[in-house]
Design an enzyme around this catalytic site. Structure first.
Site, mmCIF file in Angstrom:
data_model
loop_
_atom_site.group_PDB
_atom_site.id
_atom_site.type_symbol
_atom_site.label_atom_id
_atom_site.label_comp_id
_atom_site.label_asym_id
_atom_site.label_seq_id
_atom_site.Cartn_x
_atom_site.Cartn_y
_atom_site.Cartn_z
ATOM 1 N N GLU A 185 -21.717 -33.478 -9.118
ATOM 2 C CA GLU A 185 -23.109 -33.853 -9.345
ATOM 3 C C GLU A 185 -23.223 -34.771 -10.537
ATOM 4 O O GLU A 185 -22.417 -34.719 -11.469
ATOM 5 C CB GLU A 185 -23.955 -32.594 -9.590
ATOM 6 C CG GLU A 185 -24.045 -31.727 -8.356
ATOM 7 C CD GLU A 185 -24.926 -30.494 -8.543
ATOM 8 O OE1 GLU A 185 -25.759 -30.259 -7.665
ATOM 9 O OE2 GLU A 185 -24.787 -29.784 -9.543
ATOM 10 N N CYS B 189 -25.808 -38.538 -16.949
ATOM 11 C CA CYS B 189 -24.872 -37.459 -17.247
ATOM 12 C C CYS B 189 -23.872 -37.416 -16.088
ATOM 13 O O CYS B 189 -24.262 -37.216 -14.941
ATOM 14 C CB CYS B 189 -25.650 -36.153 -17.362
ATOM 15 S SG CYS B 189 -24.610 -34.703 -17.583
ATOM 16 N N CYS C 231 -14.191 -27.169 -12.981
ATOM 17 C CA CYS C 231 -13.717 -27.188 -14.368
ATOM 18 C C CYS C 231 -12.772 -26.014 -14.559
ATOM 19 O O CYS C 231 -12.977 -24.950 -13.979
ATOM 20 C CB CYS C 231 -14.900 -27.061 -15.334
ATOM 21 S SG CYS C 231 -14.439 -27.243 -17.082
ATOM 22 N N CYS D 42 -15.736 -21.192 -19.217
ATOM 23 C CA CYS D 42 -16.731 -20.647 -20.144
ATOM 24 C C CYS D 42 -17.696 -19.766 -19.330
ATOM 25 O O CYS D 42 -18.277 -20.226 -18.353
ATOM 26 C CB CYS D 42 -17.487 -21.767 -20.844
ATOM 27 S SG CYS D 42 -16.388 -22.890 -21.746
ATOM 28 N N CYS E 207 -21.318 -20.890 -18.187
ATOM 29 C CA CYS E 207 -21.482 -22.187 -17.530
ATOM 30 C C CYS E 207 -21.187 -22.047 -16.042
ATOM 31 O O CYS E 207 -20.140 -21.527 -15.653
ATOM 32 C CB CYS E 207 -20.525 -23.197 -18.168
ATOM 33 S SG CYS E 207 -20.532 -24.798 -17.336
ATOM 34 N N CYS F 285 -27.800 -28.696 -18.506
ATOM 35 C CA CYS F 285 -26.455 -28.391 -18.995
ATOM 36 C C CYS F 285 -25.969 -27.055 -18.477
ATOM 37 O O CYS F 285 -26.658 -26.055 -18.614
ATOM 38 C CB CYS F 285 -26.439 -28.323 -20.511
ATOM 39 S SG CYS F 285 -26.944 -29.835 -21.276
HETATM 40 N N1 SAH Z 1 -16.609 -29.464 -20.631
HETATM 41 C C1 SAH Z 1 -17.384 -30.211 -21.579
HETATM 42 C C2 SAH Z 1 -18.544 -30.961 -20.984
HETATM 43 C C3 SAH Z 1 -19.448 -30.291 -19.975
HETATM 44 S S1 SAH Z 1 -20.715 -29.205 -20.421
HETATM 45 C C4 SAH Z 1 -17.863 -29.301 -22.678
HETATM 46 O O1 SAH Z 1 -17.786 -28.095 -22.516
HETATM 47 O O2 SAH Z 1 -18.274 -29.794 -23.727
HETATM 48 C C5 SAH Z 1 -21.866 -29.987 -21.468
HETATM 49 C C6 SAH Z 1 -22.480 -28.984 -22.441
HETATM 50 O O3 SAH Z 1 -23.306 -28.009 -21.781
HETATM 51 C C7 SAH Z 1 -21.420 -28.181 -23.191
HETATM 52 O O4 SAH Z 1 -21.749 -28.093 -24.538
HETATM 53 C C8 SAH Z 1 -21.536 -26.841 -22.541
HETATM 54 O O5 SAH Z 1 -21.025 -25.824 -23.342
HETATM 55 C C9 SAH Z 1 -23.026 -26.745 -22.328
HETATM 56 N N2 SAH Z 1 -23.421 -25.675 -21.409
HETATM 57 C C10 SAH Z 1 -22.679 -25.096 -20.456
HETATM 58 N N3 SAH Z 1 -23.377 -24.127 -19.834
HETATM 59 C C11 SAH Z 1 -24.595 -24.091 -20.408
HETATM 60 C C12 SAH Z 1 -25.772 -23.324 -20.184
HETATM 61 N N4 SAH Z 1 -25.806 -22.399 -19.232
HETATM 62 N N5 SAH Z 1 -26.840 -23.573 -20.963
HETATM 63 C C13 SAH Z 1 -26.800 -24.536 -21.909
HETATM 64 N N6 SAH Z 1 -25.728 -25.305 -22.157
HETATM 65 C C14 SAH Z 1 -24.639 -25.083 -21.423
#
Ligand code: SAH
Length: 396
Positions: A131, A144, A151, A155, A158, A389
């Site tokens: 996406e 974005c 991935c 985490c 996420c 995000c």
């Molecule tokens: N893998 C990279 C880029 C993708 S995520 C990274 O982790 O930085 C982009 C941002 O969104 C990251 O800071 C990630 O931690 C954050 N993110 C992931 N899940 C989220 C959520 N449920 N709510 C808010 N931010 C989130």
């Protein structure tokens, strides 16, 4: 690593298609190596100017055709070969077939914020799904992009991390997301710009699906194509490009050495190793202090201020003492090198976590500011369409 195709996959996908969604990885398990799969077809956007001239010559065409093709693709954003009238018909066909294969096909388009936020679900050549999100503001346009299908960083808050890693994307697959967005804006399909404001894409954030620094060479190629001046690339200022990472320390140092002043964002989410081990499992490899030291070195070399991302999760990482600890860690490494970008957690399916209360966020922010570190709560868009995000999961 699931590299075989489960028998239950839908018949509509080509035989070599990876499953769209892999089994969820066990908590804390990291996947660095993408499963080996067929490579996406070669595309103009994979190549630098010299390699394009070479490719065109190999096709039996004059080298200057490479530049003509690049002007159409990067500068005029042409996607219909019929509009490339400066190329003789036979050359046009040969060149577009060999160098402009379709890489992304739109499966679904969702919008919100009165059409100024648009999320597109793309199917890649092998059935993998990714996406991207286009956000139009009065004075700028931000895209974005995804850098991997899925991935491997796992985490737990996420949605993308929960689906596992399907595969790395190619340079051109990454660039195509930006070109598609640029076309939509140029054609007047996206409302929201102030009259007279730029209608070019000025900002690209690697905050879609995937860990960009785990797909280093394709991402670097994409950054070069985005920032190379037209017609070699899209001519976006490197300052407008943000690479967001969980904190792959050696790759941060490598990026610093490239001489490209892109903005680095570090997904910290906790100032203490104990909690960060759980929230950002890469922390078991590179600790908070190591990630922050690498970010600091990045500033030293690039001159670009780093941003620290921090998703505020109610009663998990939002305590004022953690804000204080974060402020102290950052201030200890100098002044003016960093700013903190907290964002209220966006909900993801099946997660027990929710966003912090506004007054709790305020206290957290104040605790950081008390150390003289600038903080701005991140504006979040696209929640209604699961486009914010951490919500990108690419379910068809
Ligand atoms: N893998 C990279 C880029 C993708 S995520 C990274 O982790 O930085 C982009 C941002 O969104 C990251 O800071 C990630 O931690 C954050 N993110 C992931 N899940 C989220 C959520 N449920 N709510 C808010 N931010 C989130």
């Amino acid at each position: 690593m699931a590299s075989t195709t489960p028998p239950s996959r839908p018949a509509a996908r080509p035989d070599d298609a990876p499953p769209a969604v892999l089994a969820a990885p066990a908590p804390g398990v990291l996947t660095f190596t993408a499963p080996r799969r067929a490579k996406p077809p070669r595309h103009l956007a994979d190549l630098d100017a010299a390699a394009r001239a070479e490719a065109v010559t190999e096709l039996g065409e004059k080298p200057f055709r490479a530049r003509q093709l690049s002007v159409h693709y990067f500068d005029r954003l042409v996607d219909d070969p019929a509009h490339m009238t400066d190329l003789p018909a036979a050359s046009r066909e040969r060149l577009t077939a060999a160098l402009l294969p379709p890489l992304l096909s739109a499966v679904r388009r969702q919008e919100c914020d009165r059409g100024t936020t648009v999320k597109t679900l793309w199917r890649l050549f092998d059935g993998a799904l990714v996406e991207s999100v286009l956000m139009r503001y009065p004075d700028r346009v931000t895209v974005c992009v995804s850098s991997q299908a899925g991935c491997g960083m796992n985490c737990p808050f996420c949605a993308t991390g929960q689906a596992g890693l399907t595969r790395n994307m190619s340079t051109a697959e990454i660039v195509e997301q930006v070109v598609a967005a640029a076309r939509a804006v140029a054609r007047g399909e996206v409302p929201g710009g102030r009259p007279g404001a730029a209608d070019r894409v000025g900002n690209v954030v690697f905050m879609g699906m995937g860990e960009p620094l785990a797909n280093y060479s394709a991402v670097l190629g994409a950054v070069r194509r985005l920032t190379d001046p037209a017609p070699d690339g899209l001519g976006i200022s490197a300052r407008g490009v943000t690479v967001s990472t969980v904190g792959l320390v050696p790759a941060i140092d490598r990026l610093a050495g490239e001489g490209l002043p892109v903005t680095l964002a570090l997904s910290l989410h906790a100032p203490d190793d104990e909690l960060r081990d759980e929230l950002v499992p890469i922390n078991t490899r590179w600790r908070v202090a190591e990630a922050l030291d690498a970010a600091r070195r990045y500033v030293e070399v690039s001159g670009r201020r780093v941003s620290i991302e921090y998703a505020l999760i109610r009663d998990v990482n939002d305590q004022a003492w953690r804000g204080d600890r974060l402020g102290r860690l950052l201030a200890a490494r100098g002044r003016g090198w960093v700013h903190v970008n907290p964002i209220p957690l966006n909900p993801t399916p099946g997660s027990k976590w929710t966003a912090s209360d506004p007054h709790v966020m305020d206290r957290f922010v104040e605790a950081i500011r008390a150390h003289g570190v600038p903080v701005t709560i991140r504006d979040t868009r696209g929640k209604e369409i699961d486009g914010a995000c951490g919500q990108l999961a690419a379910a068809p």
